[in-house]
Write a protein that holds these residues in place. Structure first.
Motif, mmCIF file in Angstrom:
data_model
loop_
_atom_site.group_PDB
_atom_site.id
_atom_site.type_symbol
_atom_site.label_atom_id
_atom_site.label_comp_id
_atom_site.label_asym_id
_atom_site.label_seq_id
_atom_site.Cartn_x
_atom_site.Cartn_y
_atom_site.Cartn_z
ATOM 1 N N ALA A 145 0.833 -1.202 0.000
ATOM 2 C CA ALA A 145 0.000 0.000 0.000
ATOM 3 C C ALA A 145 0.872 1.259 0.000
ATOM 4 N N PHE A 146 0.233 2.411 -0.183
ATOM 5 C CA PHE A 146 0.929 3.682 -0.304
ATOM 6 C C PHE A 146 1.680 4.038 0.976
ATOM 7 N N GLU A 147 1.021 3.875 2.127
ATOM 8 C CA GLU A 147 1.643 4.138 3.421
ATOM 9 C C GLU A 147 0.850 3.413 4.492
ATOM 10 N N GLY A 148 1.257 3.588 5.754
ATOM 11 C CA GLY A 148 0.657 2.821 6.835
ATOM 12 C C GLY A 148 -0.843 2.967 6.969
ATOM 13 N N SER A 149 -1.358 4.180 6.820
ATOM 14 C CA SER A 149 -2.797 4.376 6.970
ATOM 15 C C SER A 149 -3.574 3.674 5.858
ATOM 16 N N TYR A 150 -3.009 3.664 4.647
ATOM 17 C CA TYR A 150 -3.638 2.931 3.548
ATOM 18 C C TYR A 150 -3.551 1.426 3.803
ATOM 19 N N PHE A 151 -2.439 0.994 4.359
ATOM 20 C CA PHE A 151 -2.256 -0.417 4.685
ATOM 21 C C PHE A 151 -3.265 -0.869 5.732
ATOM 22 N N SER A 152 -3.679 0.044 6.611
ATOM 23 C CA SER A 152 -4.662 -0.317 7.639
ATOM 24 C C SER A 152 -5.986 -0.735 7.008
ATOM 25 N N LEU A 153 -6.338 -0.146 5.866
ATOM 26 C CA LEU A 153 -7.553 -0.562 5.164
ATOM 27 C C LEU A 153 -7.415 -1.987 4.640
ATOM 28 N N VAL A 154 -6.254 -2.297 4.082
ATOM 29 C CA VAL A 154 -6.013 -3.647 3.578
ATOM 30 C C VAL A 154 -6.144 -4.668 4.708
ATOM 31 N N LEU A 155 -5.510 -4.373 5.838
ATOM 32 C CA LEU A 155 -5.544 -5.304 6.966
ATOM 33 C C LEU A 155 -6.951 -5.403 7.573
ATOM 34 N N ALA A 156 -7.682 -4.294 7.600
ATOM 35 C CA ALA A 156 -9.062 -4.326 8.112
ATOM 36 C C ALA A 156 -9.942 -5.212 7.246
ATOM 37 N N PHE A 157 -9.647 -5.256 5.967
ATOM 38 C CA PHE A 157 -10.391 -6.111 5.038
ATOM 39 C C PHE A 157 -10.036 -7.587 5.234
ATOM 40 N N LEU A 158 -8.774 -7.882 5.501
ATOM 41 C CA LEU A 158 -8.300 -9.259 5.596
ATOM 42 C C LEU A 158 -8.468 -9.869 6.994
ATOM 43 N N TYR A 159 -8.250 -9.065 8.035
ATOM 44 C CA TYR A 159 -8.085 -9.598 9.383
ATOM 45 C C TYR A 159 -9.266 -10.416 9.918
ATOM 46 N N PRO A 160 -10.527 -9.975 9.771
ATOM 47 C CA PRO A 160 -11.619 -10.766 10.345
ATOM 48 C C PRO A 160 -11.647 -12.213 9.864
ATOM 49 N N TRP A 161 -11.194 -12.451 8.637
ATOM 50 C CA TRP A 161 -11.194 -13.816 8.109
ATOM 51 C C TRP A 161 -10.038 -14.620 8.685
ATOM 52 N N ILE A 162 -8.919 -13.964 8.950
ATOM 53 C CA ILE A 162 -7.796 -14.638 9.616
ATOM 54 C C ILE A 162 -8.182 -14.973 11.055
ATOM 55 N N LEU A 163 -8.821 -14.027 11.739
ATOM 56 C CA LEU A 163 -9.256 -14.240 13.118
ATOM 57 C C LEU A 163 -10.335 -15.319 13.191
ATOM 58 N N LYS A 164 -11.262 -15.299 12.255
ATOM 59 C CA LYS A 164 -12.324 -16.314 12.228
ATOM 60 C C LYS A 164 -11.743 -17.720 12.130
ATOM 61 N N SER A 165 -10.787 -17.909 11.230
ATOM 62 C CA SER A 165 -10.182 -19.232 11.060
ATOM 63 C C SER A 165 -9.424 -19.654 12.307
ATOM 64 N N PHE A 166 -8.764 -18.692 12.968
ATOM 65 C CA PHE A 166 -8.002 -18.998 14.175
ATOM 66 C C PHE A 166 -8.914 -19.410 15.325
ATOM 67 N N LEU A 167 -10.072 -18.772 15.457
ATOM 68 C CA LEU A 167 -10.990 -19.060 16.560
ATOM 69 C C LEU A 167 -11.947 -20.201 16.254
ATOM 70 N N SER A 168 -12.007 -20.629 15.013
ATOM 71 C CA SER A 168 -12.942 -21.682 14.625
ATOM 72 C C SER A 168 -12.567 -23.016 15.263
ATOM 73 N N LYS A 169 -13.575 -23.813 15.580
ATOM 74 C CA LYS A 169 -13.311 -25.146 16.133
ATOM 75 C C LYS A 169 -12.691 -26.078 15.098
ATOM 76 N N ASN A 170 -12.760 -25.682 13.828
ATOM 77 C CA ASN A 170 -12.149 -26.463 12.752
ATOM 78 C C ASN A 170 -10.786 -25.902 12.350
ATOM 79 N N ARG A 171 -10.159 -25.176 13.259
ATOM 80 C CA ARG A 171 -8.898 -24.526 12.959
ATOM 81 C C ARG A 171 -7.824 -25.533 12.547
ATOM 82 N N LYS A 172 -7.047 -25.158 11.517
ATOM 83 C CA LYS A 172 -5.899 -25.943 11.077
ATOM 84 C C LYS A 172 -4.627 -25.263 11.576
ATOM 85 N N TRP A 173 -3.523 -25.988 11.544
ATOM 86 C CA TRP A 173 -2.263 -25.413 12.020
ATOM 87 C C TRP A 173 -1.838 -24.226 11.171
ATOM 88 N N THR A 174 -2.206 -24.248 9.885
ATOM 89 C CA THR A 174 -1.879 -23.114 9.014
ATOM 90 C C THR A 174 -2.624 -21.853 9.434
#
Length: 438
Positions: free
Chosen positions: A175-204
């Motif tokens: 991304a252009f800079e940190g504040s722009y990168f925060s939008l990218v991470l806000a878009f991606l993070y809930p799905w990473i967190l969901k997989s981590f907290l899921s009872k079907n979580r894989k080691w990956t």
């Protein structure tokens, strides 16, 4: 073909607003533009006019309102050149309409897929995995001062603004800079967190979550840290009823809590710096007062605003001594005739450009599916695995809304793709009890 192009468009969202190879305009500079424009045209030809509109017709009302606002304001320009105003406004209209079209296209493609949930999750994880190598390289270079020559070469491939040349060492991914990168991470993070907290979580999933934590704690970006904290607590707060249903989920929550306690002081210090307004803290001064002035413009023009893309031409006349302690404000004031005065915050900018009514329409478009998801979750026989998806979507949309206070652009594809995902979930869930395949 359409599914592959939508998937590619979503994956490439992480190359946000700074990719130098494809041109200088906001549309052409984003790699996501190309799969969305090609796929959209293929789909439009094949659809034979059968287009599903996401949600209700409020989106059409919003588009019409933006056009009316521009028509009313474009002939009432006194502080900037008319030709300049027309050029800027036309560019903004084209970009906005294309992004809305990309959202409608994505929504229609997702509605036709029975496995759309797996499709979205896999696509977002692929996007994050493409991000990881570059960010880890940034961390190694900035914190350990090694691999600097190869990094300087690689950085030029992905960025038009080179950090190594201007001595700003902050993690920003593609991304252009940190504040722009925060939008990218806000878009991606809930799905990473969901997989981590899921009872079907894989080691990956655990590895991806740990890497995300490393990115947040080393980012030196207050925007990234704030969004991470907000989305984490928001997700866990909505998820609490399912915590004790499975030992793996409970264990994940305990791990997450322990990690937050350990890195808490770092995160809190980053967030506290947002409240500092000493003369040396240029960033805070610029961001706060620019948003404040934009709100004042909106209050002075509450019905139709100043016209899309034209808030920058009015900002300079609102500047006062409060902002001049930041040296960059003086430069923007001198260049105000070219509309170079930024707002730094999306919602105040929208309020300035299309008024209070336009802002309410915009918020309704994004918040309506959130409200509908919460209402639909009250249906008792919806399985937890589907509720997890809804929680991730709510965290994504609200996280992006909060992150938008650090960046004054609606050019981010993640805003509009999150809408396509949200409205797809709502429509699919509405028909869940009628035995349609979900």
């Amino acid at each position: 073909m359409n599914s592959k192009l939508v998937s590619l468009g979503i994956i490439l969202i992480l190359f946000f607003n700074d990719f130098p190879l494809f041109g200088s305009s906001h549309l052409l500079r984003s790699p996501s533009f190309y799969p969305f424009i090609v796929g959209g045209l293929i789909w439009l030809i094949g659809s034979k006019g059968k287009v599903r509109w996401p949600g209700n017709k409020i989106l059409i009302i919003f588009i019409i309102f933006v056009l009316i606002s521009l028509l009313i304001n474009i002939f009432n320009i006194s502080n900037i050149l008319f030709e300049t105003a027309v050029a800027i406004s036309v560019k903004n209209i084209i970009v906005l309409f294309f992004l809305i079209s990309a959202m409608i296209y994505t929504y229609n493609v997702l509605m036709l897929k029975n496995d759309w949930i797996d499709f979205v999750e896999k696509t977002i994880k692929v996007s994050f995995m493409i991000l990881v190598p570059y960010v880890l390289l940034e961390i190694i270079v900035f914190y350990f001062n090694i691999f600097e020559p190869p990094f300087a070469f690689i950085e030029k491939l992905f960025h038009s603004r080179i950090y190594s040349d201007i001595e700003v060492h902050k993690i920003r991914g593609y991304a252009f800079e940190g504040s722009y990168f925060s939008l990218v991470l806000a878009f991606l993070y809930p799905w990473i967190l969901k997989s981590f907290l899921s009872k079907n979580r894989k080691w990956t999933d655990s590895i991806l979550f740990i890497i995300f934590l490393v990115i947040v704690t080393t980012s030196q970006s207050r925007s990234i840290v704030s969004i991470f904290m907000i989305q984490t607590f928001l997700y866990v707060f909505m998820y609490y009823k399912m915590i004790f249903k499975n030992y793996k989920v409970l264990f994940s929550i305990l791990i997450l809590t322990s990690i937050l306690i350990m890195i808490g002081p770092i995160l809190v210090d980053n967030i506290k710096s947002l409240t500092e307004f000493e003369s040396t803290n240029v960033s805070n001064i610029i961001r706060f007062y620019s948003a404040y002035y934009a709100v004042q413009i909106g209050l002075d023009n509450p019905i139709f605003g100043t016209g899309i893309g034209l808030s920058g031409g009015h900002m300079a006349s609102y500047y006062d001594d409060s902002i001049f302690s930041a040296y960059t404000a003086i430069n923007w004031l001198q260049n105000s005739e070219s509309l170079s005065v930024p707002v730094f915050s999306l919602l105040p900018k929208i309020m300035a450009e299309i008024g209070v009514i336009g802002l309410l329409l915009y918020l309704f478009i994004f918040l309506n599916p959130v409200w509908q998801i919460k209402q639909l979750h009250k249906v008792k026989n919806i399985p937890d695995k589907y509720k997890e998806i809804g929680i991730a979507i709510i965290s994504m949309v609200l996280g992006l809304m909060v992150a938008s206070f650090a960046v004054d652009t609606y050019y981010f594809y993640g805003y509009w793709i999150s809408l396509a995902i949200s409205y797809t979930y709502v429509q699919k869930l509405k028909y869940y009890e009628k035995n349609l395949i979900y």
